[in-house]
Scaffold this active site. Structure first.
Site, PDB file in Angstrom:
ATOM      1  N   LYS A   1       0.812  -1.223   0.000  1.00 14.02           N
ATOM      2  CA  LYS A   1       0.000   0.000   0.000  1.00 14.02           C
ATOM      3  C   LYS A   1       0.847   1.277   0.000  1.00 14.02           C
ATOM      4  O   LYS A   1       0.432   2.302  -0.508  1.00 14.02           O
ATOM      5  CB  LYS A   1      -0.952   0.006   1.186  1.00 14.02           C
ATOM      6  CG  LYS A   1      -2.129  -0.933   0.988  1.00 14.02           C
ATOM      7  CD  LYS A   1      -3.240  -0.638   1.978  1.00 14.02           C
ATOM      8  CE  LYS A   1      -4.496  -1.411   1.631  1.00 14.02           C
ATOM      9  NZ  LYS A   1      -4.386  -2.836   1.975  1.00 14.02           N
TER      10      LYS A   1
ATOM     11  N   GLU B   1      -9.949   7.360   3.713  1.00 17.03           N
ATOM     12  CA  GLU B   1     -10.782   6.544   4.587  1.00 17.03           C
ATOM     13  C   GLU B   1     -10.113   5.190   4.706  1.00 17.03           C
ATOM     14  O   GLU B   1      -9.322   4.803   3.845  1.00 17.03           O
ATOM     15  CB  GLU B   1     -12.186   6.379   4.033  1.00 17.03           C
ATOM     16  CG  GLU B   1     -12.339   5.317   2.967  1.00 17.03           C
ATOM     17  CD  GLU B   1     -11.866   5.758   1.590  1.00 17.03           C
ATOM     18  OE1 GLU B   1     -11.970   6.963   1.287  1.00 17.03           O
ATOM     19  OE2 GLU B   1     -11.377   4.895   0.841  1.00 17.03           O
TER      20      GLU B   1
ATOM     21  N   SER C   1       1.508  -9.831  -0.785  1.00 14.28           N
ATOM     22  CA  SER C   1       1.182  -8.400  -0.698  1.00 14.28           C
ATOM     23  C   SER C   1       1.545  -7.758   0.639  1.00 14.28           C
ATOM     24  O   SER C   1       1.766  -6.553   0.700  1.00 14.28           O
ATOM     25  CB  SER C   1      -0.301  -8.186  -1.001  1.00 14.28           C
ATOM     26  OG  SER C   1      -1.107  -9.001  -0.164  1.00 14.28           O
TER      27      SER C   1
HETATM   28  C1  LIG Z   1      -5.188  -3.843   1.621  1.00 18.01           C
HETATM   29  C2  LIG Z   1      -4.486  -5.112   1.367  1.00 18.01           C
HETATM   30  C3  LIG Z   1      -4.870  -5.980   0.318  1.00 18.01           C
HETATM   31  C4  LIG Z   1      -6.070  -5.733  -0.543  1.00 18.01           C
HETATM   32  O1  LIG Z   1      -6.034  -4.591  -1.301  1.00 18.01           O
HETATM   33  P1  LIG Z   1      -5.784  -4.597  -2.872  1.00 18.01           P
HETATM   34  O2  LIG Z   1      -6.068  -3.212  -3.281  1.00 18.01           O
HETATM   35  O3  LIG Z   1      -6.726  -5.597  -3.468  1.00 18.01           O
HETATM   36  O4  LIG Z   1      -4.369  -4.997  -3.078  1.00 18.01           O
HETATM   37  C5  LIG Z   1      -4.111  -7.123   0.097  1.00 18.01           C
HETATM   38  N1  LIG Z   1      -3.059  -7.424   0.878  1.00 18.01           N
HETATM   39  C6  LIG Z   1      -2.663  -6.631   1.892  1.00 18.01           C
HETATM   40  C7  LIG Z   1      -1.490  -7.032   2.706  1.00 18.01           C
HETATM   41  C8  LIG Z   1      -3.363  -5.451   2.182  1.00 18.01           C
HETATM   42  O5  LIG Z   1      -2.967  -4.678   3.201  1.00 18.01           O
END
Ligand SMILES: *Cc1c(COP(=O)(O)O)cnc(C)c1O
Length: 400
Positions: free
Chosen positions: A90, A112, A382
């Protein structure tokens, strides 16, 4: 050089700008500013330098040897967004947009947050760049995600409690948009996923596409060929589009998005917009036309996932388009499958993944055994799972 003055507002028939009339000029200004920043060497260099020296990019691509052996079949690689500063992908987007806001002369950032992860990433970027930051958050979410509320406050952000409606993300979105309408002159609305009205889905995708660009050169170094399959979890869709985008024209690379299957699909307790045609169909949410979980009257359905970051009723419009064009496929993993994948990655690789990312790992575990040992899968990891320990410990028993 020919300079573009606008960007496509839609992906096929999806996307667009469904916002109050007063916000249209702000979206136009944003699009112009974004296009000019994209073409400005100094802006790109400043962003690149921060991604390098502050976020810690490039993040590694790790061969998951023991997980691959355990599954049998394809070699599984992990793109390590868990190692990015603040623990997830993010920050790539938050930093890009905060720099853009500064360039636009905005003094105040609003956002938000549901689970708090986007709030923390935004608060981080604003602290770094010296911008005032206000984050809207439902009171139910503030209670559920108290550590992230504390993090944001430590980072100097004001967290505004939203006590109306269901006191969760969609109510926080409404409040943030209300704030933007009122303060549009000095305020920048920093959106957290590849969602919302144009130009956000395009902008967020571009800021996240560094993930796929790095992956290409890293897998070429490691294997001397492109991956056969790329897998990413899909909440709003930013980490997925971030790793997919570089490979969209590589027809031999399969792209698989994994939605939150929750408890089960038939009972409606999930966030799999594409998997359940009884409630998942095109509609408007958060300013854009895309697949949305909704009841017969178009009321937004309540979603469920063990992972807060995937627990959202809408999916980014570019994913809806890629699915319709059959360029990407979308599947889902249940809460139980994600928890199993979480534990496997901990025990076999020494990596505690985010529960969101565990959905992508779950799909790799299902798929790898059917593939030959010469093939490769890249999973976008992610984020890291430290934030999820309480949730996980409620769900599983630790070994004695
Ligand atoms: C917020 C988040 C997601 C989901 O958000 P996307 O916009 O679909 O990537 C996935 N993995 C993590 C670790 C997150 O913090």
């Amino acid at each position: 050089m020919e300079t573009k003055s606008t960007l496509p507002k839609k992906f096929g028939q999806y996307g667009g700008q469904f916002v109050p009339e007063v916000l249209m000029p702000a979206l136009e200004d944003l699009e112009k500013a974004y296009i000019s920043a994209q073409q400005d060497r100094a802006f790109q260099e400043e962003l690149h330098n921060l991604l390098d020296s502050y976020v810690g990019r490039p993040t590694p691509l790790t061969f998951a040897q023991r997980l691959s052996t355990h599954c049998g079949g394809a070699k599984i690689y992990l793109k390590r967004e868990d190692l990015a500063h603040s623990g997830a992908h993010k920050i790539n987007n938050a930093l890009g947009q905060a720099l853009l806001a500064k360039r636009m002369g905005k003094s105040r950032i609003i956002a938000e947050t549901g689970a708090g992860q986007h709030g923390v990433a935004t608060a981080t970027a604003c602290a770094l760049l010296g911008l005032k930051c206000v984050v809207y958050m439902g009171t139910v979410d503030m209670n559920r995600q108290a550590p992230n509320v504390a993090r944001m406050k430590l980072l100097g952000t004001e967290v505004r409690a939203v006590a109306g409606g269901s006191q969760t993300l969609k109510d926080a979105i409404n409040e943030a948009i209300r704030d933007w309408v009122t303060n549009v002159d000095d305020t920048y609305y920093l959106l957290g996923s590849a969602l919302g009205p144009h130009p956000y889905p395009t902008m967020v995708r571009d800021f996240q596409s560094v993930i796929g660009q790095e992956t290409r050169s890293q897998i070429l170094d490691a294997e001397n060929m492109l991956p056969d399959v790329i897998i990413a979890c899909v909440g709003g869709g930013s980490n997925a589009i971030g790793i997919f985008y570089e490979f969209i024209n590589e027809k031999n690379v399969s792209l698989i998005g994994v939605e939150a299957g929750g408890l089960d699909i038939s009972g409606g307790k999930h966030a799999a917009r594409f998997a359940d045609s009884s409630i998942g169909r095109p509609g408007v949410l958060h300013g854009c036309y895309t697949y949305v979980l909704q009841n017969e009257d178009g009321q937004i359905a309540l979603t469920h996932s063990v992972s807060a970051g995937l627990d959202y009723a809408a999916i980014g419009p570019e994913h809806t388009y890629l699915r319709e064009k059959k360029r990407a496929t979308y599947t889902h993993a249940s809460d139980a499958e994600a928890l199993h994948a979480f534990q496997l990655l901990c025990e076999l690789e020494g990596i505690i993944p985010a529960l969101e990312s565990s959905h992508a790992i779950a799909e790799a575990i299902k798929l790898a055994p059917s593939m030959s040992p010469e093939t490769t899968i890249v999973v976008n990891l992610s984020g890291r799972g430290d934030k999820d320990l309480d949730t996980v410990l409620d769900e599983i028993d630790l070994k004695e």
